[in-house]
Design a protein around this motif. Structure first.
Motif, PDB file in Angstrom:
ATOM      1  N   ARG A 222      55.644   2.403   5.901  1.00 58.04           N
ATOM      2  CA  ARG A 222      56.233   3.753   5.990  1.00 58.04           C
ATOM      3  C   ARG A 222      57.644   3.760   5.437  1.00 58.04           C
ATOM      4  O   ARG A 222      58.035   4.657   4.675  1.00 58.04           O
ATOM      5  N   GLU A 223      58.439   2.766   5.814  1.00 54.91           N
ATOM      6  CA  GLU A 223      59.822   2.682   5.328  1.00 54.91           C
ATOM      7  C   GLU A 223      59.863   2.439   3.822  1.00 54.91           C
ATOM      8  O   GLU A 223      60.711   2.998   3.126  1.00 54.91           O
ATOM      9  N   ILE A 224      58.941   1.627   3.315  1.00 55.30           N
ATOM     10  CA  ILE A 224      58.873   1.372   1.871  1.00 55.30           C
ATOM     11  C   ILE A 224      58.569   2.669   1.130  1.00 55.30           C
ATOM     12  O   ILE A 224      59.130   2.938   0.064  1.00 55.30           O
ATOM     13  N   LEU A 225      57.673   3.500   1.675  1.00 55.85           N
ATOM     14  CA  LEU A 225      57.350   4.784   1.030  1.00 55.85           C
ATOM     15  C   LEU A 225      58.581   5.680   0.957  1.00 55.85           C
ATOM     16  O   LEU A 225      58.782   6.387  -0.030  1.00 55.85           O
ATOM     17  N   ASP A 226      59.421   5.649   1.993  1.00 58.06           N
ATOM     18  CA  ASP A 226      60.667   6.429   1.958  1.00 58.06           C
ATOM     19  C   ASP A 226      61.590   5.914   0.864  1.00 58.06           C
ATOM     20  O   ASP A 226      62.236   6.696   0.164  1.00 58.06           O
ATOM     21  N   VAL A 227      61.649   4.594   0.697  1.00 57.55           N
ATOM     22  CA  VAL A 227      62.483   4.008  -0.353  1.00 57.55           C
ATOM     23  C   VAL A 227      61.940   4.397  -1.728  1.00 57.55           C
ATOM     24  O   VAL A 227      62.692   4.769  -2.629  1.00 57.55           O
ATOM     25  N   ILE A 228      60.612   4.317  -1.892  1.00 58.24           N
ATOM     26  CA  ILE A 228      59.986   4.663  -3.172  1.00 58.24           C
ATOM     27  C   ILE A 228      60.346   6.089  -3.585  1.00 58.24           C
ATOM     28  O   ILE A 228      60.602   6.361  -4.754  1.00 58.24           O
ATOM     29  N   ASN A 229      60.373   6.995  -2.610  1.00 57.14           N
ATOM     30  CA  ASN A 229      60.678   8.404  -2.915  1.00 57.14           C
ATOM     31  C   ASN A 229      62.087   8.619  -3.446  1.00 57.14           C
ATOM     32  O   ASN A 229      62.333   9.593  -4.146  1.00 57.14           O
ATOM     33  N   ILE A 230      63.020   7.732  -3.113  1.00 52.32           N
ATOM     34  CA  ILE A 230      64.399   7.949  -3.578  1.00 52.32           C
ATOM     35  C   ILE A 230      64.726   7.181  -4.858  1.00 52.32           C
ATOM     36  O   ILE A 230      65.782   7.387  -5.442  1.00 52.32           O
ATOM     37  N   VAL A 231      63.832   6.302  -5.295  1.00 50.57           N
ATOM     38  CA  VAL A 231      64.079   5.528  -6.519  1.00 50.57           C
ATOM     39  C   VAL A 231      63.643   6.362  -7.719  1.00 50.57           C
ATOM     40  O   VAL A 231      62.463   6.685  -7.844  1.00 50.57           O
ATOM     41  N   PRO A 232      64.582   6.728  -8.604  1.00 50.08           N
ATOM     42  CA  PRO A 232      64.208   7.518  -9.778  1.00 50.08           C
ATOM     43  C   PRO A 232      63.265   6.740 -10.698  1.00 50.08           C
ATOM     44  O   PRO A 232      63.456   5.549 -10.915  1.00 50.08           O
ATOM     45  N   LEU A 233      62.248   7.429 -11.194  1.00 50.78           N
ATOM     46  CA  LEU A 233      61.268   6.843 -12.124  1.00 50.78           C
ATOM     47  C   LEU A 233      60.654   5.566 -11.559  1.00 50.78           C
ATOM     48  O   LEU A 233      60.474   4.579 -12.267  1.00 50.78           O
ATOM     49  N   PHE A 234      60.331   5.582 -10.274  1.00 58.60           N
ATOM     50  CA  PHE A 234      59.862   4.377  -9.594  1.00 58.60           C
ATOM     51  C   PHE A 234      58.686   3.720 -10.302  1.00 58.60           C
ATOM     52  O   PHE A 234      58.711   2.523 -10.587  1.00 58.60           O
ATOM     53  N   SER A 235      57.634   4.484 -10.573  1.00 61.00           N
ATOM     54  CA  SER A 235      56.413   3.900 -11.140  1.00 61.00           C
ATOM     55  C   SER A 235      56.688   3.203 -12.467  1.00 61.00           C
ATOM     56  O   SER A 235      56.259   2.068 -12.690  1.00 61.00           O
ATOM     57  N   GLN A 236      57.434   3.867 -13.335  1.00 58.33           N
ATOM     58  CA  GLN A 236      57.746   3.292 -14.650  1.00 58.33           C
ATOM     59  C   GLN A 236      58.615   2.049 -14.508  1.00 58.33           C
ATOM     60  O   GLN A 236      58.348   1.014 -15.120  1.00 58.33           O
ATOM     61  N   ARG A 237      59.652   2.126 -13.702  1.00 56.35           N
ATOM     62  CA  ARG A 237      60.568   0.992 -13.560  1.00 56.35           C
ATOM     63  C   ARG A 237      59.881  -0.193 -12.895  1.00 56.35           C
ATOM     64  O   ARG A 237      60.086  -1.342 -13.282  1.00 56.35           O
ATOM     65  N   PHE A 238      59.051   0.076 -11.887  1.00 53.81           N
ATOM     66  CA  PHE A 238      58.337  -1.010 -11.214  1.00 53.81           C
ATOM     67  C   PHE A 238      57.423  -1.714 -12.208  1.00 53.81           C
ATOM     68  O   PHE A 238      57.374  -2.937 -12.264  1.00 53.81           O
ATOM     69  N   TYR A 239      56.697  -0.941 -13.000  1.00 60.83           N
ATOM     70  CA  TYR A 239      55.778  -1.532 -13.981  1.00 60.83           C
ATOM     71  C   TYR A 239      56.541  -2.318 -15.040  1.00 60.83           C
ATOM     72  O   TYR A 239      56.103  -3.386 -15.474  1.00 60.83           O
ATOM     73  N   ASP A 240      57.704  -1.807 -15.450  1.00 59.14           N
ATOM     74  CA  ASP A 240      58.520  -2.520 -16.444  1.00 59.14           C
ATOM     75  C   ASP A 240      58.952  -3.894 -15.932  1.00 59.14           C
ATOM     76  O   ASP A 240      58.918  -4.878 -16.670  1.00 59.14           O
ATOM     77  N   TYR A 241      59.344  -3.965 -14.664  1.00 61.42           N
ATOM     78  CA  TYR A 241      59.818  -5.238 -14.104  1.00 61.42           C
ATOM     79  C   TYR A 241      58.681  -6.183 -13.734  1.00 61.42           C
ATOM     80  O   TYR A 241      58.797  -7.390 -13.920  1.00 61.42           O
ATOM     81  N   CYS A 242      57.600  -5.643 -13.191  1.00 63.92           N
ATOM     82  CA  CYS A 242      56.550  -6.501 -12.622  1.00 63.92           C
ATOM     83  C   CYS A 242      55.278  -6.580 -13.461  1.00 63.92           C
ATOM     84  O   CYS A 242      54.404  -7.387 -13.168  1.00 63.92           O
ATOM     85  N   GLN A 243      55.156  -5.737 -14.468  1.00 68.35           N
ATOM     86  CA  GLN A 243      53.971  -5.684 -15.330  1.00 68.35           C
ATOM     87  C   GLN A 243      52.693  -5.366 -14.568  1.00 68.35           C
ATOM     88  O   GLN A 243      51.594  -5.696 -15.011  1.00 68.35           O
ATOM     89  N   LYS A 244      52.837  -4.737 -13.404  1.00 71.34           N
ATOM     90  CA  LYS A 244      51.709  -4.272 -12.601  1.00 71.34           C
ATOM     91  C   LYS A 244      52.132  -3.036 -11.839  1.00 71.34           C
ATOM     92  O   LYS A 244      53.313  -2.836 -11.574  1.00 71.34           O
ATOM     93  N   SER A 245      51.151  -2.251 -11.458  1.00 69.54           N
ATOM     94  CA  SER A 245      51.401  -1.129 -10.564  1.00 69.54           C
ATOM     95  C   SER A 245      51.683  -1.673  -9.174  1.00 69.54           C
ATOM     96  O   SER A 245      51.200  -2.748  -8.804  1.00 69.54           O
ATOM     97  N   PHE A 246      52.410  -0.918  -8.379  1.00 68.97           N
ATOM     98  CA  PHE A 246      52.699  -1.376  -7.013  1.00 68.97           C
ATOM     99  C   PHE A 246      51.448  -1.421  -6.154  1.00 68.97           C
ATOM    100  O   PHE A 246      51.423  -2.066  -5.118  1.00 68.97           O
ATOM    101  N   LEU A 247      50.364  -0.751  -6.580  1.00 66.93           N
ATOM    102  CA  LEU A 247      49.100  -0.789  -5.843  1.00 66.93           C
ATOM    103  C   LEU A 247      48.059  -1.670  -6.516  1.00 66.93           C
ATOM    104  O   LEU A 247      46.895  -1.630  -6.180  1.00 66.93           O
ATOM    105  N   ALA A 248      48.478  -2.469  -7.478  1.00 69.91           N
ATOM    106  CA  ALA A 248      47.531  -3.337  -8.192  1.00 69.91           C
ATOM    107  C   ALA A 248      46.986  -4.422  -7.278  1.00 69.91           C
ATOM    108  O   ALA A 248      47.660  -4.862  -6.334  1.00 69.91           O
ATOM    109  N   SER A 249      45.784  -4.843  -7.552  1.00 68.95           N
ATOM    110  CA  SER A 249      45.206  -5.958  -6.811  1.00 68.95           C
ATOM    111  C   SER A 249      45.934  -7.240  -7.206  1.00 68.95           C
ATOM    112  O   SER A 249      46.107  -7.524  -8.388  1.00 68.95           O
ATOM    113  N   LEU A 250      46.353  -8.011  -6.237  1.00 68.30           N
ATOM    114  CA  LEU A 250      47.113  -9.220  -6.511  1.00 68.30           C
ATOM    115  C   LEU A 250      46.251 -10.475  -6.486  1.00 68.30           C
ATOM    116  O   LEU A 250      46.760 -11.584  -6.646  1.00 68.30           O
ATOM    117  N   THR A 251      44.957 -10.318  -6.304  1.00 68.49           N
ATOM    118  CA  THR A 251      44.077 -11.485  -6.268  1.00 68.49           C
ATOM    119  C   THR A 251      43.479 -11.778  -7.613  1.00 68.49           C
ATOM    120  O   THR A 251      43.446 -11.018  -8.497  1.00 68.49           O
TER     121      THR A 251
END
Length: 193
Positions: A164-193
């Motif tokens: 829940r707290e992470i979702l609140d943080v995600i909401n305040i990070v501008p361009l979260f999805s794009q920036r997360f993918y740029d840094y991690c090369q995966k979506s934040f909901l990607a399967s990690l296995t």
């Protein structure tokens, strides 16, 4: 492989389709086994579905191909999540309602069905998203720290409370999805296995 790019005006993107002013291709192949400094060539388009609220629409995705390794790269708009048809807003909204859990799961699903009668949103979606975000908490925290090392992260509480707290943080990070993918090369909901 996908490259996420920022779209200022979603309506313009949806209206123009193939005529949208897509970003130019990278000056080197982004595939890790190639990395050749070469101009990628346009390689047509493909379509995928985008579901957000009452909108269920087929959108156009631009593709490029590396002339050396022959692998393709797709340019995905930042309002979409890689490998997910539902929008980031719908997924976050469903997760927040589920993790807060002031009401039953059936009432949350009933609200979605009432608000968005043309879109199927079932119990399985909620279970899938909830399990994925709780399983990926460490990965999401890692990605958020890459984006901004000064963001305050939750350290205590149950997995649900931390999510829940992470979702609140995600909401305040501008361009979260794009920036997360740029840094991690995966979506934040990607399967990690």
């Amino acid at each position: 492989m996908q490259i996420i790019f920022h779209v200022d005006n979603i309506e313009e993107y949806l209206q123009k389709g193939k005529n949208y002013n897509f970003p130019s291709s990278p000056d080197r192949c982004p595939h890790s086994d190639c990395k050749c400094k070469v101009k990628l060539k346009k390689h047509g388009f493909y379509h995928r579905y985008y579901l957000d609220g009452a909108v269920c629409i087929k959108i156009t995705i631009r593709r490029y191909i590396c002339p050396v390794c022959k692998k393709t790269v797709s340019f995905l708009p930042d309002f979409c999540l890689p490998n997910f048809q539902y929008s980031l807003n719908m997924i976050i909204s469903s997760l927040k309602k589920t993790l807060i859990r002031t009401r039953t799961l059936n009432s949350i699903i009933s609200d979605f069905k009432r608000d968005f009668p043309h879109i199927l949103f079932a119990r399985q979606h909620i279970y899938f998203y909830t399990k994925r975000i709780t399983n990926n908490l460490s990965f999401i925290i890692y990605g958020l720290r890459q984006i901004d090392p000064y963001i305050k992260m939750p350290n205590t509480g149950t997995e649900r409370e931390r999510a829940r707290e992470i979702l609140d943080v995600i909401n305040i990070v501008p361009l979260f999805s794009q920036r997360f993918y740029d840094y991690c090369q995966k979506s934040f909901l990607a399967s990690l296995t």
